[in-house]
Design an enzyme around this catalytic site. Structure first.
Site, PDB file in Angstrom:
ATOM      1  N   LYS A  79       1.306  -1.264  -0.202  1.00 56.58           N
ATOM      2  CA  LYS A  79      -0.305   0.472  -0.417  1.00 56.58           C
ATOM      3  C   LYS A  79       0.584   1.355  -0.396  1.00 56.58           C
ATOM      4  O   LYS A  79       1.827   1.057   0.770  1.00 56.58           O
ATOM      5  CB  LYS A  79      -1.567   0.006   1.134  1.00 56.58           C
ATOM      6  CG  LYS A  79      -1.816   0.860   1.376  1.00 56.58           C
ATOM      7  CD  LYS A  79      -2.482   0.890   2.690  1.00 56.58           C
ATOM      8  CE  LYS A  79      -4.069   1.910   2.457  1.00 56.58           C
ATOM      9  NZ  LYS A  79      -4.430   1.716   3.834  1.00 56.58           N
ATOM     10  N   SER A 154      -9.895   2.281   3.067  1.00 50.59           N
ATOM     11  CA  SER A 154      -9.049   2.495   2.187  1.00 50.59           C
ATOM     12  C   SER A 154      -7.671   2.026   1.491  1.00 50.59           C
ATOM     13  O   SER A 154      -7.515   2.291   0.526  1.00 50.59           O
ATOM     14  CB  SER A 154      -7.779   3.769   2.968  1.00 50.59           C
ATOM     15  OG  SER A 154      -7.192   3.046   4.049  1.00 50.59           O
ATOM     16  N   SER A 178      -9.392  -0.628   7.513  1.00 49.02           N
ATOM     17  CA  SER A 178      -9.260  -0.619   5.935  1.00 49.02           C
ATOM     18  C   SER A 178      -8.581  -1.036   4.990  1.00 49.02           C
ATOM     19  O   SER A 178      -8.046  -1.119   4.142  1.00 49.02           O
ATOM     20  CB  SER A 178      -8.169   0.751   6.133  1.00 49.02           C
ATOM     21  OG  SER A 178      -8.664   2.286   6.256  1.00 49.02           O
TER      22      SER A 178
END
Lengths: 480, 99
Positions: A79, A154, A178
């Site tokens: 990420k 997210s 997330s």
């Protein structure tokens, strides 16, 4: 080799039996990722050079007869809020569009030491703030299962690459859901470990008392194995836990007869029909495997969202103060004075959701409001954590839905921040309490949209969580 | 709960965040809505609860203490590599003091 269906175990077998070399695997995987990525926008960057170099190191170790590590040759995405030395790390923000970190996060370092190939950086909501990945400055991610829908957020890119098969596993971060929510929307496994279980050194800070790093994978074993590699004390993160990391593989072989599972009744009121139906099927399957299912109560659940949005925004407003135009690549071209440099850089470069959270966080911490908001929220947080403690005196694990509904359409909730915040209700509590929790696939709706089932256990009881999740997977729970 | 545009401007000043007039109007509405939801916490008696300042810490208080050891550090050029403006081994910023 069929890149989108590879598993960690399959790769180890393929390398040892010389079906393919790590370098061949790397170039196939990168080629596949480059071809597929335009469908989802899940990768912000592919790191060919670094992945191929790591693959050559794996092949060299194998040629010398050495152990190349438990993640040898495994293509893994990271990420874009986790820093990677020499690889642009944007946090999904215009502000860090050109930021090239001078060091690696501990989790990245540990994965590469275990032989992993970092194949790219995964798209995400700006500074990990969002539930749909629509807050990325570099465009939303499309859900690989249903391209007109969001992948969740997210860590939307991290979930999408695993679902799409352009990475075997990935790292995400979780502050209020997330990891688990995008895992559920994309039909993959996502794990938020105990607070402190994985070092956050190199995770760009959002809300420090809530931030976690955790793995995504297509099956429980791969997720557990990846967590095994990245978990454990790190002197560079003072909040990382000292507890030894047990061998998660052992627990996954055990059956679940006699395990006591709690269903928190507050999580089943107002649950969407189809999601509720799938979760109930999942629970029946666990019962058929010998689990004892009882109802429990987490009475402060209804206060979790209010509590969370005070604490996370307060901490975010402090953490994001560092983006002031001095050190991190972006400075307003129009600023003539120091104060204007701060104000204009931040005003021009942050997106709407970041601004909203900086403002709310600054408001609740401002003079005269601290006791009414932040202190109050910290007390409510203690009550929420207490709910979990009491529940875990009666049961070994809690099972709940991950999200009230499956993946929604792009743009559907973008204009209503409160509705977006409320959708995090089932995941936020685990972060507030700091307990380990994960999402496992639990079938699909009539439209074919994945549903995720959440499993939560006591602090540091990742073995118990993986035991239940692995038994669920073996019994066919993923397609229940 | 109602938040005025004047309050939004004040908080934006504290946060060193420039907002356009349009953003200020929208922010007043959004913050008002969120704070209205947050008022829910007032229903709850928290007089008996200790604030949860630490999430989890599984070791004695002194576990992180150790002798000072010199370690690696970033080279000056690496530390400055992401600076929007640098020179002479320093971060450069607009002039603060008028001569």
């Amino acid at each position: 080799m069929n890149v989108p269906t590879l598993t960690i175990a399959g790769i180890q077998e393929g390398l040892r039996s010389r079906q393919f070399s790590a370098a061949e695997l790397a170039s196939e995987a990168l080629k596949f990722a480059a071809a597929e990525n335009p469908k989802t926008n899940a990768y912000l960057l592919l790191s060919e050079e670094r992945a191929i170099q790591a693959a050559r190191n794996v092949d060299a170790a194998l040629a010398r007869g050495e152990d190349p590590g438990v993640l040898a040759g495994v293509p893994i995405a990271v990420k874009d809020v986790i820093v990677t030395k020499g690889l642009r790390t944007t946090c999904g923000s215009r502000l860090l569009e050109h930021f090239v970190p001078p060091y690696d996060a501990t989790a990245v370092e540990r994965m590469e030491k275990a032989g992993a190939l970092i194949v790219g950086k995964a798209n995400c909501d700006e500074f990990a703030m969002g539930s749909s990945n629509e807050n990325s400055a570099f465009g939303p991610v499309r859900n690989p299962v249903a391209p007109d829908r969001v992948p969740g957020g997210s860590s939307g890119g991290s979930a999408a690459v695993v679902a799409q098969g352009t990475a075997v596993a990935s790292l995400g971060s979780d502050t209020g859901g997330s990891i688990r929510q995008p895992a559920s929307f994309c039909g993959v496994v996502g794990v938020t470990p105990t607070y402190g279980r994985v070092s956050r050194y190199g995770l760009v800070a959002f809300a420090s008392s809530l931030d976690h790093i955790g793995p995504f994978a297509r099956n429980v074993h791969d997720a557990a194995l990846l967590l095994q590699v990245i978990a454990g004390r790190d002197a560079r993160d003072a909040t990382s836990a000292f507890a030894p990391v047990p061998d998660y593989r052992q627990s996954m072989q055990q059956d679940v007869k006699g395990l006591r599972i709690g269903l928190p009744k507050e999580y089943f009121d107002g649950l969407g029909d189809e999601t509720g139906l799938q979760i109930r099927k999942g629970i029946e399957l666990l019962r058929s495997q010998g689990c004892e299912v009882v109802e429990v109560s987490l009475p402060h659940t209804q206060y979790a969202i209010a509590c969370y949005y005070i604490i996370c925004t307060a901490e975010a407003s402090s953490n994001l103060a560092r983006y002031d135009g001095v050190r991190y690549t972006t400075r307003s071209a129009n600023a003539k004075t120091m104060i204007d440099m701060y104000r204009m850089t931040r005003g021009e470069a942050f997106g709407a959701e970041c601004k909203r959270r900086i403002m709310l966080g600054t408001y609740v911490l401002s003079a005269g409001y601290y006791d009414a908001y932040y202190l109050k929220a910290q007390k409510v947080r203690a009550l929420i954590a207490g709910d979990f403690q009491r529940a875990f005196e009666k049961v070994d694990a809690l099972v709940t839905p991950v999200s009230p509904f499956p993946a929604f359409k792009l743009g559907e909730k973008l204009d209503d921040p409160i509705q977006m915040y409320l959708s995090d209700i089932y995941t936020i509590t685990g972060d507030l309490a700091g307990v380990p929790c994960m999402s496992v696939p639990c079938g699909v709706t009539r439209e074919g949209l994945p549903v995720g089932m959440q499993i939560l256990t006591r602090h540091f009881d990742e073995p118990g969580m993986f035991r239940l999740a692995a038994a669920f997977e073996r019994a066919g729970g993923f397609s229940v | 709960m109602k938040i005025t545009e004047q309050e939004v401007r004040y908080v934006a000043g504290l946060a060193h965040l420039q907002l356009t007039d349009q953003e200020i109007a929208r922010m007043a509405r959004d913050l008002g809505d969120i704070l209205t939801h947050i008022e829910k916490l007032n229903e709850l008696d928290t007089s008996g609860a200790a604030p949860m300042a630490q999430v989890l810490y599984d070791a004695p208080e002194t576990a992180t203490l150790r002798e000072d050891q010199p370690g690696g550090t970033l080279a000056n050029a690496d530390a400055l590599a992401n600076a929007p403006l640098s020179g002479a081994g320093q971060f450069k910023v607009p002039k603060i003091i008028e001569r």
